[in-house]
Design a protein around this motif. Structure first.
Motif, PDB file in Angstrom:
ATOM      1  N   GLU A  26       0.828  -1.208   0.000  1.00 28.34           N
ATOM      2  CA  GLU A  26       0.000   0.000   0.000  1.00 28.34           C
ATOM      3  C   GLU A  26       0.862   1.259   0.000  1.00 28.34           C
ATOM      4  OE1 GLU A  26      -3.174   1.555   3.116  1.00 28.34           O
ATOM      5  OE2 GLU A  26      -3.640  -0.442   2.356  1.00 28.34           O
ATOM      6  N   ALA A  27       1.904   1.262   0.818  1.00 29.19           N
ATOM      7  CA  ALA A  27       2.804   2.411   0.884  1.00 29.19           C
ATOM      8  C   ALA A  27       3.519   2.612  -0.451  1.00 29.19           C
ATOM      9  CB  ALA A  27       3.818   2.229   2.004  1.00 29.19           C
ATOM     10  N   GLU A  28       3.941   1.525  -1.072  1.00 29.65           N
ATOM     11  CA  GLU A  28       4.619   1.614  -2.364  1.00 29.65           C
ATOM     12  C   GLU A  28       3.672   2.149  -3.442  1.00 29.65           C
ATOM     13  OE1 GLU A  28       7.746   1.413  -5.001  1.00 29.65           O
ATOM     14  OE2 GLU A  28       7.874   0.960  -2.862  1.00 29.65           O
ATOM     15  N   LEU A  29       2.419   1.689  -3.425  1.00 33.22           N
ATOM     16  CA  LEU A  29       1.449   2.154  -4.406  1.00 33.22           C
ATOM     17  C   LEU A  29       1.085   3.623  -4.198  1.00 33.22           C
ATOM     18  CD1 LEU A  29      -0.908  -0.949  -4.630  1.00 33.22           C
ATOM     19  CD2 LEU A  29       0.655  -0.115  -6.407  1.00 33.22           C
ATOM     20  N   ASP A  30       1.164   4.085  -2.959  1.00 34.64           N
ATOM     21  CA  ASP A  30       0.848   5.482  -2.653  1.00 34.64           C
ATOM     22  C   ASP A  30       2.009   6.430  -2.928  1.00 34.64           C
ATOM     23  OD1 ASP A  30      -1.714   4.825  -1.893  1.00 34.64           O
ATOM     24  OD2 ASP A  30      -1.271   4.778   0.259  1.00 34.64           O
ATOM     25  N   ALA A  31       3.196   5.872  -3.187  1.00 38.05           N
ATOM     26  CA  ALA A  31       4.378   6.703  -3.438  1.00 38.05           C
ATOM     27  C   ALA A  31       4.179   7.529  -4.708  1.00 38.05           C
ATOM     28  CB  ALA A  31       5.625   5.828  -3.564  1.00 38.05           C
ATOM     29  N   GLU A  32       4.782   8.680  -4.717  1.00 38.45           N
ATOM     30  CA  GLU A  32       4.655   9.583  -5.855  1.00 38.45           C
ATOM     31  C   GLU A  32       5.354   8.999  -7.079  1.00 38.45           C
ATOM     32  OE1 GLU A  32       5.768  14.192  -6.762  1.00 38.45           O
ATOM     33  OE2 GLU A  32       5.037  13.664  -4.767  1.00 38.45           O
ATOM     34  N   ASN A  33       4.710   9.126  -8.234  1.00 36.85           N
ATOM     35  CA  ASN A  33       5.267   8.618  -9.483  1.00 36.85           C
ATOM     36  C   ASN A  33       6.220   9.621 -10.110  1.00 36.85           C
ATOM     37  OD1 ASN A  33       3.894   6.156  -9.478  1.00 36.85           O
ATOM     38  ND2 ASN A  33       2.074   7.070 -10.397  1.00 36.85           N
ATOM     39  N   SER A  34       7.070   9.106 -10.966  1.00 38.97           N
ATOM     40  CA  SER A  34       8.030   9.926 -11.698  1.00 38.97           C
ATOM     41  C   SER A  34       7.306  10.803 -12.713  1.00 38.97           C
ATOM     42  CB  SER A  34       9.023   9.010 -12.426  1.00 38.97           C
ATOM     43  OG  SER A  34       9.849   9.761 -13.263  1.00 38.97           O
ATOM     44  N   MET A  40       7.493   6.350 -15.833  1.00 36.22           N
ATOM     45  CA  MET A  40       6.103   6.151 -15.407  1.00 36.22           C
ATOM     46  C   MET A  40       5.548   4.826 -15.932  1.00 36.22           C
ATOM     47  SD  MET A  40       4.317   9.927 -15.585  1.00 36.22           S
ATOM     48  CE  MET A  40       2.699   9.229 -15.654  1.00 36.22           C
ATOM     49  N   ALA A  41       5.916   4.466 -17.169  1.00 37.73           N
ATOM     50  CA  ALA A  41       5.451   3.205 -17.749  1.00 37.73           C
ATOM     51  C   ALA A  41       5.997   2.018 -16.958  1.00 37.73           C
ATOM     52  CB  ALA A  41       5.870   3.110 -19.215  1.00 37.73           C
ATOM     53  N   VAL A  42       7.266   2.085 -16.615  1.00 38.46           N
ATOM     54  CA  VAL A  42       7.886   1.007 -15.828  1.00 38.46           C
ATOM     55  C   VAL A  42       7.255   0.952 -14.437  1.00 38.46           C
ATOM     56  CG1 VAL A  42      10.041   0.236 -14.754  1.00 38.46           C
ATOM     57  CG2 VAL A  42      10.044   1.064 -17.118  1.00 38.46           C
ATOM     58  N   GLU A  43       7.034   2.128 -13.831  1.00 34.12           N
ATOM     59  CA  GLU A  43       6.417   2.178 -12.506  1.00 34.12           C
ATOM     60  C   GLU A  43       4.998   1.615 -12.550  1.00 34.12           C
ATOM     61  OE1 GLU A  43       6.748   6.277 -11.399  1.00 34.12           O
ATOM     62  OE2 GLU A  43       8.865   6.085 -10.856  1.00 34.12           O
ATOM     63  N   ARG A  44       4.260   1.899 -13.628  1.00 32.01           N
ATOM     64  CA  ARG A  44       2.885   1.391 -13.748  1.00 32.01           C
ATOM     65  C   ARG A  44       2.886  -0.133 -13.839  1.00 32.01           C
ATOM     66  NH1 ARG A  44      -1.359   1.013 -11.652  1.00 32.01           N
ATOM     67  NH2 ARG A  44      -2.952   0.081 -12.913  1.00 32.01           N
ATOM     68  N   GLU A  45       3.837  -0.698 -14.570  1.00 34.12           N
ATOM     69  CA  GLU A  45       3.940  -2.154 -14.637  1.00 34.12           C
ATOM     70  C   GLU A  45       4.219  -2.728 -13.250  1.00 34.12           C
ATOM     71  OE1 GLU A  45       6.868  -3.276 -17.519  1.00 34.12           O
ATOM     72  OE2 GLU A  45       5.681  -2.559 -19.204  1.00 34.12           O
ATOM     73  N   GLY A  46       5.108  -2.071 -12.521  1.00 38.30           N
ATOM     74  CA  GLY A  46       5.405  -2.501 -11.150  1.00 38.30           C
ATOM     75  C   GLY A  46       4.187  -2.396 -10.254  1.00 38.30           C
ATOM     76  N   ASP A  47       3.409  -1.336 -10.445  1.00 43.22           N
ATOM     77  CA  ASP A  47       2.183  -1.161  -9.656  1.00 43.22           C
ATOM     78  C   ASP A  47       1.189  -2.286  -9.929  1.00 43.22           C
ATOM     79  OD1 ASP A  47       3.238   1.135  -8.575  1.00 43.22           O
ATOM     80  OD2 ASP A  47       1.938   2.526  -9.685  1.00 43.22           O
ATOM     81  N   GLU A  48       1.102  -2.708 -11.188  1.00 36.54           N
ATOM     82  CA  GLU A  48       0.185  -3.798 -11.531  1.00 36.54           C
ATOM     83  C   GLU A  48       0.591  -5.100 -10.837  1.00 36.54           C
ATOM     84  OE1 GLU A  48       0.059  -3.906 -15.797  1.00 36.54           O
ATOM     85  OE2 GLU A  48      -1.029  -2.011 -15.921  1.00 36.54           O
ATOM     86  N   VAL A  49       1.888  -5.341 -10.776  1.00 36.13           N
ATOM     87  CA  VAL A  49       2.389  -6.531 -10.076  1.00 36.13           C
ATOM     88  C   VAL A  49       2.061  -6.422  -8.585  1.00 36.13           C
ATOM     89  CG1 VAL A  49       4.470  -7.785  -9.376  1.00 36.13           C
ATOM     90  CG2 VAL A  49       4.202  -7.033 -11.744  1.00 36.13           C
ATOM     91  N   LEU A  50       2.304  -5.247  -8.000  1.00 38.28           N
ATOM     92  CA  LEU A  50       2.010  -5.044  -6.582  1.00 38.28           C
ATOM     93  C   LEU A  50       0.521  -5.202  -6.299  1.00 38.28           C
ATOM     94  CD1 LEU A  50       4.319  -2.005  -5.732  1.00 38.28           C
ATOM     95  CD2 LEU A  50       4.585  -4.369  -4.974  1.00 38.28           C
ATOM     96  N   GLU A  51      -0.329  -4.684  -7.179  1.00 43.93           N
ATOM     97  CA  GLU A  51      -1.769  -4.822  -6.997  1.00 43.93           C
ATOM     98  C   GLU A  51      -2.185  -6.290  -7.027  1.00 43.93           C
ATOM     99  OE1 GLU A  51      -3.351  -2.326 -10.066  1.00 43.93           O
ATOM    100  OE2 GLU A  51      -2.944  -0.489  -8.939  1.00 43.93           O
ATOM    101  N   SER A  52      -1.588  -7.060  -7.932  1.00 38.43           N
ATOM    102  CA  SER A  52      -1.882  -8.489  -8.015  1.00 38.43           C
ATOM    103  C   SER A  52      -1.443  -9.212  -6.745  1.00 38.43           C
ATOM    104  CB  SER A  52      -1.182  -9.081  -9.238  1.00 38.43           C
ATOM    105  OG  SER A  52      -1.422 -10.456  -9.322  1.00 38.43           O
TER     106      SER A  52
END
Length: 109
Positions: A26-34, A40-52
């Motif tokens: 949750e903390a990682e997903l709430d972190a500010e994006n680049s 941002m594209a790489v971070e979004r992919e990481g967010d999708e993995v974290l959400e899963s």
């Protein structure tokens, strides 16, 4: 009546681990994006993995809470489908399982 203290402690420990992991996610997903589009594209992919991972963890938490409820109700170790005892070996490997090996095999088909 079998004492399921070991399984209860295993379940409580796992519940604590999952709670910690979900707070970290949750903390990682709430972190500010680049501001950079490529980053941002790489971070979004990481967010999708974290959400899963978070959704998977939430499902496991529900199964653990259900198992702890069965312990409190005196129904732990009894198959929720056929009413037969769940083997100690199965409970050691899958302490949150509500089904015996036979019923679990028929459900997964």
């Amino acid at each position: 009546m079998t004492d399921f203290a070991t399984q209860k402690q295993t379940l409580l420990k796992r519940l604590s681990e999952l709670d910690h992991r979900l707070h970290s996610i949750e903390a990682e997903l709430d972190a500010e994006n680049s501001k950079d589009w490529e980053e941002m594209a790489v971070e979004r992919e990481g967010d999708e993995v974290l959400e899963s991972l978070g959704q998977s963890g939430q499902g496991e938490i529900l199964r653990i809470r259900a198992a702890l409820g069965r312990i409190r109700a005196g129904e732990y170790g009894i198959c929720g489908r056929c009413g037969e005892d769940i083997s100690q070996t199965r409970l050691q490997v899958l302490p949150d399982t509500p089904l015996c090996k036979t019923c679990a095999a028929t459900v997964s088909r």
